[in-house]
Enzyme design. Sequence first.
Site, PDB file in Angstrom:
ATOM      1  N   CYS A 179       0.823  -1.215   0.000  1.00 27.95           N
ATOM      2  CA  CYS A 179       0.000   0.000   0.000  1.00 27.95           C
ATOM      3  C   CYS A 179       0.855   1.262   0.000  1.00 27.95           C
ATOM      4  O   CYS A 179       0.655   2.167  -0.810  1.00 27.95           O
ATOM      5  CB  CYS A 179      -0.927   0.003   1.207  1.00 27.95           C
ATOM      6  SG  CYS A 179      -1.990   1.450   1.274  1.00 27.95           S
TER       7      CYS A 179
ATOM      8  N   CYS B  35      -1.655   1.755  -2.921  1.00 25.30           N
ATOM      9  CA  CYS B  35      -2.679   2.793  -2.720  1.00 25.30           C
ATOM     10  C   CYS B  35      -2.116   4.213  -2.635  1.00 25.30           C
ATOM     11  O   CYS B  35      -2.626   5.131  -3.280  1.00 25.30           O
ATOM     12  CB  CYS B  35      -3.461   2.523  -1.441  1.00 25.30           C
ATOM     13  SG  CYS B  35      -3.587   0.817  -0.934  1.00 25.30           S
TER      14      CYS B  35
ATOM     15  N   LYS C 268      -0.253   5.526  -5.889  1.00 28.58           N
ATOM     16  CA  LYS C 268      -1.267   5.565  -6.949  1.00 28.58           C
ATOM     17  C   LYS C 268      -2.183   6.756  -6.767  1.00 28.58           C
ATOM     18  O   LYS C 268      -2.499   7.477  -7.723  1.00 28.58           O
ATOM     19  CB  LYS C 268      -2.073   4.276  -6.920  1.00 28.58           C
ATOM     20  CG  LYS C 268      -3.341   4.292  -7.744  1.00 28.58           C
ATOM     21  CD  LYS C 268      -4.355   3.305  -7.207  1.00 28.58           C
ATOM     22  CE  LYS C 268      -4.911   3.735  -5.872  1.00 28.58           C
ATOM     23  NZ  LYS C 268      -5.805   2.716  -5.280  1.00 28.58           N
TER      24      LYS C 268
ATOM     25  N   TYR D 169      -9.653  -3.012 -10.735  1.00 25.28           N
ATOM     26  CA  TYR D 169      -9.503  -1.633 -10.275  1.00 25.28           C
ATOM     27  C   TYR D 169      -8.111  -1.059 -10.552  1.00 25.28           C
ATOM     28  O   TYR D 169      -7.981   0.126 -10.861  1.00 25.28           O
ATOM     29  CB  TYR D 169      -9.876  -1.501  -8.796  1.00 25.28           C
ATOM     30  CG  TYR D 169      -8.987  -2.221  -7.811  1.00 25.28           C
ATOM     31  CD1 TYR D 169      -7.921  -1.578  -7.203  1.00 25.28           C
ATOM     32  CD2 TYR D 169      -9.235  -3.551  -7.458  1.00 25.28           C
ATOM     33  CE1 TYR D 169      -7.121  -2.221  -6.286  1.00 25.28           C
ATOM     34  CE2 TYR D 169      -8.435  -4.201  -6.540  1.00 25.28           C
ATOM     35  CZ  TYR D 169      -7.376  -3.536  -5.957  1.00 25.28           C
ATOM     36  OH  TYR D 169      -6.576  -4.179  -5.049  1.00 25.28           O
TER      37      TYR D 169
ATOM     38  N   GLU E 134      -7.752   2.334 -12.717  1.00 24.58           N
ATOM     39  CA  GLU E 134      -7.169   3.504 -12.046  1.00 24.58           C
ATOM     40  C   GLU E 134      -5.976   4.047 -12.836  1.00 24.58           C
ATOM     41  O   GLU E 134      -5.855   5.259 -13.049  1.00 24.58           O
ATOM     42  CB  GLU E 134      -6.754   3.136 -10.620  1.00 24.58           C
ATOM     43  CG  GLU E 134      -7.940   2.954  -9.688  1.00 24.58           C
ATOM     44  CD  GLU E 134      -7.569   2.381  -8.338  1.00 24.58           C
ATOM     45  OE1 GLU E 134      -8.376   2.505  -7.410  1.00 24.58           O
ATOM     46  OE2 GLU E 134      -6.467   1.803  -8.185  1.00 24.58           O
TER      47      GLU E 134
ATOM     48  N   ARG F  98     -15.158  -6.983 -12.502  1.00 22.56           N
ATOM     49  CA  ARG F  98     -15.860  -8.231 -12.179  1.00 22.56           C
ATOM     50  C   ARG F  98     -16.058  -8.333 -10.666  1.00 22.56           C
ATOM     51  O   ARG F  98     -15.158  -8.055  -9.885  1.00 22.56           O
ATOM     52  CB  ARG F  98     -15.042  -9.430 -12.679  1.00 22.56           C
ATOM     53  CG  ARG F  98     -15.688 -10.782 -12.446  1.00 22.56           C
ATOM     54  CD  ARG F  98     -14.953 -11.864 -13.227  1.00 22.56           C
ATOM     55  NE  ARG F  98     -13.539 -11.919 -12.886  1.00 22.56           N
ATOM     56  CZ  ARG F  98     -13.038 -12.670 -11.902  1.00 22.56           C
ATOM     57  NH1 ARG F  98     -13.841 -13.410 -11.152  1.00 22.56           N
ATOM     58  NH2 ARG F  98     -11.743 -12.689 -11.668  1.00 22.56           N
TER      59      ARG F  98
ATOM     60  N   HIS G  57     -27.840  20.044   1.875  1.00 22.48           N
ATOM     61  CA  HIS G  57     -28.106  20.631   0.562  1.00 22.48           C
ATOM     62  C   HIS G  57     -27.245  21.867   0.323  1.00 22.48           C
ATOM     63  O   HIS G  57     -27.043  22.663   1.235  1.00 22.48           O
ATOM     64  CB  HIS G  57     -29.586  21.020   0.484  1.00 22.48           C
ATOM     65  CG  HIS G  57     -30.004  21.542  -0.855  1.00 22.48           C
ATOM     66  ND1 HIS G  57     -30.173  20.715  -1.947  1.00 22.48           N
ATOM     67  CD2 HIS G  57     -30.247  22.803  -1.276  1.00 22.48           C
ATOM     68  CE1 HIS G  57     -30.532  21.442  -2.984  1.00 22.48           C
ATOM     69  NE2 HIS G  57     -30.585  22.714  -2.599  1.00 22.48           N
TER      70      HIS G  57
ATOM     71  N   GLU H  13     -26.815  13.972  -0.604  1.00 25.54           N
ATOM     72  CA  GLU H  13     -28.196  14.023  -0.118  1.00 25.54           C
ATOM     73  C   GLU H  13     -29.111  13.102  -0.925  1.00 25.54           C
ATOM     74  O   GLU H  13     -30.189  12.715  -0.457  1.00 25.54           O
ATOM     75  CB  GLU H  13     -28.724  15.460  -0.147  1.00 25.54           C
ATOM     76  CG  GLU H  13     -28.923  16.040  -1.538  1.00 25.54           C
ATOM     77  CD  GLU H  13     -29.472  17.466  -1.496  1.00 25.54           C
ATOM     78  OE1 GLU H  13     -30.467  17.698  -0.781  1.00 25.54           O
ATOM     79  OE2 GLU H  13     -28.896  18.338  -2.177  1.00 25.54           O
TER      80      GLU H  13
END
Length: 428
Positions: free
Chosen positions: A5, A10, A13, A140, A144, A167, A398, A403
């Site tokens: 990671c 992660c 990346k 992914y 990415e 998948r 909002h 929301e």
Amino acid sequence: VGGTCVTRGCVPKKLLMYGSEYSHAFKDCEGFGWSIPEQPTHDWRTLIFNKNTELDRLHGIYLRLLDGSGVELKQGRGLIVDPHTVEVDGERFTAKTILVAVGGRAYVPDIPGAEHVLTSDDALDLPEMPKSIVIVGGGYIALEFACIFAGLGAKVDVVYRQPLPLRGFDEEVRTFLAEQLEVKGITIHKESSPEAVEKLEDGSMVLKTTTGDIKAEAVMFATGRKPNTGKIGAAEIGLEMADNGAIKVDEYSQTSVPSIYAVGDVTDRINLTPVALMEGMAFVSTVIKGVPQVPDHENVPAAVFTQPPVATVGMTEEQATEKLGDVDIYTSSFRPMKHTISGSQERAFMKLIVDAATDKVVGCHMVGEDAGEIMQGIAVAIKCGATKKQFDSTVGIHPTAAEELVTMRTVSREVRTAAEPAEAVAAQ
């Protein structure tokens, strides 16, 4: 130290992803009255240098954490030689318990020319950014990196075997994301498999596939990762292994050798960093503190940092239908407020899956800006068993995209798979 990671996953990346997003911001700002006199240019080497500087900082933090905790760090190749002994470069250490947490490694299929392809490890440290690249894979990591390179100005082709990417994710999410990737200018080659890679005299590459040839400056394979158990002595001492090299464990992460435990990607359960952390803490509680704790793999949230990003928690519609039978589906697809002025064609998609019998929200899926940030909060609600009625009674913030998740009042469709009553069947 820091594992996949921090070192080659992660963190680097996402730093590259942040860098690639600016190109979209430059384009979007014009609708808000900004003008950029000259076409912005990007310096890849600056991004890589600054990324590596940050990784060095994190590496230092981990070293200090280990030192401050009284951990003795031995750097070298580890080999399990028996149920209580690990050898590191000729030096042996014995212990009551051994924990294996060696993670995974990028996998490239054995096809002609495989030596010419990049993996995600290579892509994070390229000396120059390619002007064009073909990425093989529909997971992914592939998507990415496709968004990173496309955002930085490269021509990007993505090749995958399935009709849709990602998948295992919800079918509607997969369809929606594929459409959005093409909006970003990424060329998709679905239902296509790589056969060979050829390097030309000018240094460019040709990927030969079942649907044709694709030429580019570089070819990257993001075709999955495999447990990194090949050279640690796992099989030799009798650890039970899966066909892909994963170490099999029980609910407490204990292997077939009672003194050896394993956590993280090496066990091939849910291959995500926070899951590995959770499994590690459960191991500490069970083995060190003597308080048995089973890692909880239910309702684990996840994000895919594409552009736009994907986030999810709980069941897909397909999983819910198979497990629960009757479910209510709520969906919303809309153009985010920002893009009503920016001119971007990017859209957002949200989906709630509700157990019709209990009214519990059993799945939530989103494609859109800040999806990961939004989903972390929704994951708490789903983990606590929140019902659709409780979602509906929550006041929205909002104006936000989030929301929408508490204002979807109308069922998009009812899925009813339970068997018909016997009386109705008889009447027919």
